[in-house]
Design an enzyme around this catalytic site. Structure first.
Site, PDB file in Angstrom:
ATOM      1  N   LYS A   1       3.541  -2.822  29.793  1.00  0.00           N
ATOM      2  CA  LYS A   1       5.048  -3.095  29.519  1.00  0.00           C
ATOM      3  C   LYS A   1       5.907  -2.257  30.732  1.00  0.00           C
ATOM      4  CE  LYS A   1       4.396  -0.498  25.621  1.00  0.00           C
ATOM      5  NZ  LYS A   1       3.064   0.113  25.691  1.00  0.00           N
TER       6      LYS A   1
ATOM      7  N   HIS B   1       1.655   9.256  21.335  1.00  0.00           N
ATOM      8  CA  HIS B   1       2.433   9.281  22.559  1.00  0.00           C
ATOM      9  C   HIS B   1       3.432  10.327  22.579  1.00  0.00           C
ATOM     10  CE1 HIS B   1       4.935   7.824  26.057  1.00  0.00           C
ATOM     11  NE2 HIS B   1       4.161   6.917  26.054  1.00  0.00           N
TER      12      HIS B   1
ATOM     13  N   GLU C   1      -2.805   6.054  28.336  1.00  0.00           N
ATOM     14  CA  GLU C   1      -1.958   4.702  28.540  1.00  0.00           C
ATOM     15  C   GLU C   1      -0.933   5.131  29.696  1.00  0.00           C
ATOM     16  OE1 GLU C   1      -0.922   4.165  24.534  1.00  0.00           O
ATOM     17  OE2 GLU C   1      -2.861   3.417  23.947  1.00  0.00           O
TER      18      GLU C   1
HETATM   19  N1  PLP Z   1       1.604   3.684  25.261  1.00  0.00           N
HETATM   20  C1  PLP Z   1       2.378   3.299  24.316  1.00  0.00           C
HETATM   21  C2  PLP Z   1       1.921   2.766  22.920  1.00  0.00           C
HETATM   22  C3  PLP Z   1       3.878   3.018  24.730  1.00  0.00           C
HETATM   23  O1  PLP Z   1       4.661   2.732  23.670  1.00  0.00           O
HETATM   24  C4  PLP Z   1       4.353   3.398  26.244  1.00  0.00           C
HETATM   25  C5  PLP Z   1       5.726   3.286  26.650  1.00  0.00           C
HETATM   26  O2  PLP Z   1       6.624   3.039  25.566  1.00  0.00           O
HETATM   27  C6  PLP Z   1       3.199   3.839  27.077  1.00  0.00           C
HETATM   28  C7  PLP Z   1       1.889   3.944  26.520  1.00  0.00           C
HETATM   29  C8  PLP Z   1       3.696   4.055  28.378  1.00  0.00           C
HETATM   30  O3  PLP Z   1       4.410   5.097  28.490  1.00  0.00           O
HETATM   31  P1  PLP Z   1       4.822   5.823  29.934  1.00  0.00           P
HETATM   32  O4  PLP Z   1       5.389   4.868  30.842  1.00  0.00           O
HETATM   33  O5  PLP Z   1       5.584   6.840  29.365  1.00  0.00           O
HETATM   34  O6  PLP Z   1       3.587   6.387  30.497  1.00  0.00           O
END
Ligand code: PLP
Length: 429
Positions: A85, A214, A288
């Site tokens: 994402k 998270h 993640e």
């Molecule tokens: N994992 C989950 C479930 C998320 O919702 C997000 C971001 O919204 C991420 C990982 C990635 O987070 P980051 O970009 O802070 O590493």
């Protein structure tokens, strides 16, 4: 049964990585360590393609590789599942797949994108605690067999649509301090909800194999990881107390940044995992990271398309804005910086060194006055058709941009570069 791949790394062909580029194999002059925005590279692209569609971006695979190396060194027991994402650019995810990361997907489309690169479905976690039934059914048909949940209703959907799926219970971390974007308001089981959520899944015939959290995006606060790891351990213990099968997956989520905070967080995370889970021999730890890999790897090049002078104030319009790539200003609370391309080649560049700067406003191209990228920002005098370069434009940018006012969202093309982390020499790929 699903196996979250923990052994690195099923390397794949780099052909996807190299297929997007227009200008290949050219070497660009060495950069000083301070120059990290690929500006010589951008200058060369513009010189070779004077009619290039603006805005465009450059992805530096050298940055991605260096970050991967750093992750493997500092968090050697944590398998990264890149959060698609954050930036679904195909060259980026192909490079990460080739390096050996696995993937966190939030939807059917993200799963399709990863599978289209030839990545095995057991390198995907469907890490969205609330999923449409049709997407769950799709995951079942393609063999994505691990997902997160935090409600009884999700258990029921998964039982119906994908009864062999493994579950990871997403918990709300005790603290999210310092995060730019909090996720805890929306997701994560509360401590008092945990026993029932574990029992309900068990009664539905689903296996809960681990815990995820998270800490919020954009903070990377070490303390928050510590607290969350300890809370995850309590869930493992609760499952044991309830007589449920032993859990084995600890998913420490995202929230990482690539700066010095990462090193401190990594040290605390390693110690916390050892402290809480040192006795769990079968433990698989995954993370993640999204922003960590994407943010600093992309540089945005935009063109000045308009100008107005009001006394000492300079106002400029550029061809990207907060409804396009620069949407991270709104959704990601990003503070962006930019520099005129003409001023970036070398410190001795005569066009900028002594030039006077003006308090400047930089607007995006749409008719909405909210579409303001920078205010009271010091810039030298610019002219229409000059280029402005924005570094660190890879996180939550193109993935969220819109078509508002018909400015078909954000960058028209992405070029690939490789900056050698030691010599700083850049190569166009
Ligand atoms: N994992 C989950 C479930 C998320 O919702 C997000 C971001 O919204 C991420 C990982 C990635 O987070 P980051 O970009 O802070 O590493």
């Amino acid at each position: 049964m699903a196996t979250l791949v923990s052994e690195p790394f099923q390397a794949m062909s780099l052909k996807h990585v190299f297929s997007a580029s227009g200008i290949k194999g050219k070497r660009v002059t060495a950069l000083s360590p301070q120059e990290n925005a690929l500006t010589d590279f951008i200058r060369t692209i513009i010189a070779e393609k004077p009619d290039i569609d603006s805005p465009f971006s450059v992805l530096d695979l050298g940055v991605v590789m260096a970050l991967f190396e750093k992750w493997a060194t500092k968090l050697p027991t944590v398998q990264p599942f890149y959060a698609v994402k954050c930036n679904p650019n195909l060259s980026l995810i192909a490079a990460l797949a080739a390096l050996g990361t696995s993937f966190d997907c939030a939807s059917k489309a993200e799963i399709q994108a990863i599978l289209s690169l030839g990545v095995s479905p057991d390198r995907i976690i469907y890490a969205n605690p609330c999923k449409p039934e049709s997407h769950i059914r799709y995951a079942a048909t393609v063999g994505v067999n691990v997902t997160t949940y935090d409600s009884k209703h999700e258990v029921e959907k998964i039982r119906k649509c994908h009864p062999t799926c493994e579950l990871i219970l997403r918990i709300r971390p005790p603290q999210e301090s310092g995060a730019r974007t909090s996720l805890g308001l929306k997701y994560g089981a509360l401590p008092e909800e945990v026993p029932e959520l574990l029992s309900v899944a068990h009664a539905a015939g689903l296996k809960v194999t681990g815990v995820s959290f998270h800490i919020g995006s954009g903070g990377g606060d070490a303390q928050a990881y510590e607290g969350a790891i300890s809370a995850a351990k309590s869930v493992f213990d609760t499952a044991s107390r309830l007589g449920l099968p032993r859990m084995r997956v600890l998913d420490i989520g995202g929230g990482f940044t690539s700066g010095p905070v990462f090193d401190a967080a990594a040290m605390k995370i390693n110690a916390a995992i050892q402290g809480s889970f040192g006795n769990e021999e079968e433990l698989v730890v995954i993370g993640e990271p999204g922003r960590y890999f994407a943010e600093t790897a992309f540089t945005l090049a935009t063109k000045v398309i308009g100008k107005r002078v009001r006394g000492e104030l300079r106002e400029y319009w550029i061809d990207d804005g907060i409804y396009g790539t620069l949407i991270n200003i709104v959704f990601d609370y990003a503070t962006v910086t930019c520099m005129p391309l003409a001023c970036t080649s070398k410190p001795e560049n005569p066009s900028c060194m002594d030039s006077k700067t003006y308090s400047s406003t930089v607007f995006g191209p749409t008719c909405d006055s909210l579409d303001t990228v920078l205010s009271d920002y010091q810039l030298p005098e610019l002219q229409v058709n000059d280029w402005l370069v924005f570094p660190n434009m890879g996180a939550y940018t193109t993935s969220s941009s819109t078509n508002f006012n018909g400015f078909s969202s954000s960058v028209k093309s992405t070029f690939l570069a490789y900056t050698n982390p030691i010599t700083r020499e850049q190569t166009m790929l």
